[in-house]
Design an enzyme around this catalytic site. Structure first.
Site, PDB file in Angstrom:
ATOM      1  N   ILE A  67      -6.083   5.262   2.506  1.00  0.00           N
ATOM      2  CA  ILE A  67      -6.441   4.325   3.569  1.00  0.00           C
ATOM      3  C   ILE A  67      -7.215   5.044   4.673  1.00  0.00           C
ATOM      4  CG2 ILE A  67      -5.507   2.787   5.339  1.00  0.00           C
ATOM      5  CD1 ILE A  67      -3.193   2.166   3.503  1.00  0.00           C
ATOM      6  N   GLY A 123      -3.011   5.330  -0.443  1.00  0.00           N
ATOM      7  CA  GLY A 123      -3.380   4.006  -0.919  1.00  0.00           C
ATOM      8  C   GLY A 123      -4.013   4.014  -2.296  1.00  0.00           C
ATOM      9  N   ASP A 126      -1.192   3.434  -4.612  1.00  0.00           N
ATOM     10  CA  ASP A 126      -0.896   1.998  -4.574  1.00  0.00           C
ATOM     11  C   ASP A 126      -1.850   1.241  -5.488  1.00  0.00           C
ATOM     12  OD1 ASP A 126       1.167   1.615  -2.320  1.00  0.00           O
ATOM     13  OD2 ASP A 126      -0.378   2.727  -1.259  1.00  0.00           O
ATOM     14  N   GLU A 146       2.036   8.799   2.683  1.00  0.00           N
ATOM     15  CA  GLU A 146       2.465   8.017   3.845  1.00  0.00           C
ATOM     16  C   GLU A 146       3.586   8.666   4.641  1.00  0.00           C
ATOM     17  OE1 GLU A 146       0.380   5.034   1.208  1.00  0.00           O
ATOM     18  OE2 GLU A 146       1.642   6.805   0.933  1.00  0.00           O
ATOM     19  N   ASP A 154       3.591   0.727   2.091  1.00  0.00           N
ATOM     20  CA  ASP A 154       3.955  -0.688   2.188  1.00  0.00           C
ATOM     21  C   ASP A 154       3.075  -1.642   1.391  1.00  0.00           C
ATOM     22  OD1 ASP A 154       1.667  -0.570   3.732  1.00  0.00           O
ATOM     23  OD2 ASP A 154       2.609  -1.190   5.600  1.00  0.00           O
TER      24      ASP A 154
END
Length: 272
Positions: A67, A123, A126, A146, A154
């Site tokens: 991210i 990310g 993810d 993270e 999340d």
């Protein structure tokens, strides 16, 4: 018409679409435009009958650095409201929207094959956890980052990764943020196969995509639906669902084409 995208490139070659994270100067850090572009690209793949398989990869030296931190620092202003409760609700809606972008890989009826080279950070994990299959080059490395910036991942890693590699290993990686390489990713079964170089990765994943694209599209879509459903339901639920699915879908022109080709020892062709 292929949609115009800002931070992702989308190309179609035959029955295979390639979705490429395209901010190489930023190591493909996932800014807001990229999040939106990924979802738009997957919607296009899903809705275009001629596309049967999608490959997800990164441009430049890395798959993704995760991210974009500038995006994260801008979230406060984006969600701010004079009412604290409404600020928190706005933040929740932002998180849910990012989650929906990644879920678009699972929602897409066509298989999505992730091809990872270089860094796959935060990310990025993810993202690849939502793909149907994952492959990587020998230079790939991974980290669930993270925890090192003081937050709980999340948008899907903590929910999907344990189902892929097991609870204990997922906890270790999430608690420590330690880097792990391609060989360990293969050992823990995060990736199906390791290729010796990024070029070999692209060629190898494309070859796998071509094999899938030659199969019955209706059957491939059904297999994806059944495996995804089985992950979140009991065996009995899954058996009931596949019985209902085949009662509706089995008697297709694809079945007839496959049976005819089998009897004549020829290669079947299928409608998009």
């Amino acid at each position: 018409m292929i949609p115009l995208l800002e931070a992702v490139s989308l190309t179609v070659d035959g029955a295979v679409a390639t979705i490429r994270l395209n901010r190489p100067d930023k190591l493909n850090a996932m800014n807001l435009a990229m999040w939106h572009d990924i979802r738009t690209a997957l919607r296009y793949v899903d809705e275009t009958p001629a596309i049967r398989v999608a490959i997800l990869e990164g441009e430049g030296k890395a798959f993704t650095a995760g991210i974009d931190l500038q995006m994260m620092t801008g979230v406060g202003a984006q969600v701010r409201d004079d009412c604290d409760g409404r600020t928190r609700e706005n933040l929740r809606r932002v998180i849910l929207d990012l989650q929906d972008t990644l879920t678009s890989l699972e929602r897409c009826r066509k298989p999505v094959l992730a091809a990872v080279h270089g860094a796959c950070v935060g990310g990025g994990i993810d993202l690849i956890c939502c793909a149907d299959m994952r492959y990587c080059a020998a230079d790939a490395w991974f980290t669930i980052k993270e925890i090192d910036i003081g937050m709980v991942a999340d948008v899907g890693t903590l929910q999907r990764l344990p189902r892929l590699i097991g609870d204990g290993m997922a906890r270790e990686l999430a608690y420590t943020a330690r880097k792990f390489d391609a060989a360990e990713a293969r050992e823990m079964r995060l990736v199906n196969r390791v290729f010796e170089s990024p070029d070999a990765l692209r060629a190898g994943v494309r070859a796998i995509a071509d094999v899938i694209a030659a199969k019955s599209p209706l059957s491939v879509r059904g297999v994806k639906e059944m495996i995804s459903y089985a992950r979140d339901h009991t065996v009995a639920d899954g058996l009931n669902y596949v019985a209902t699915w085949n009662a509706a879908m089995l008697m297709s022109s694809d079945l007839q084409a496959a049976m005819t080709a089998g009897m004549s020892n020829s290669t079947p062709t299928f409608r998009d």
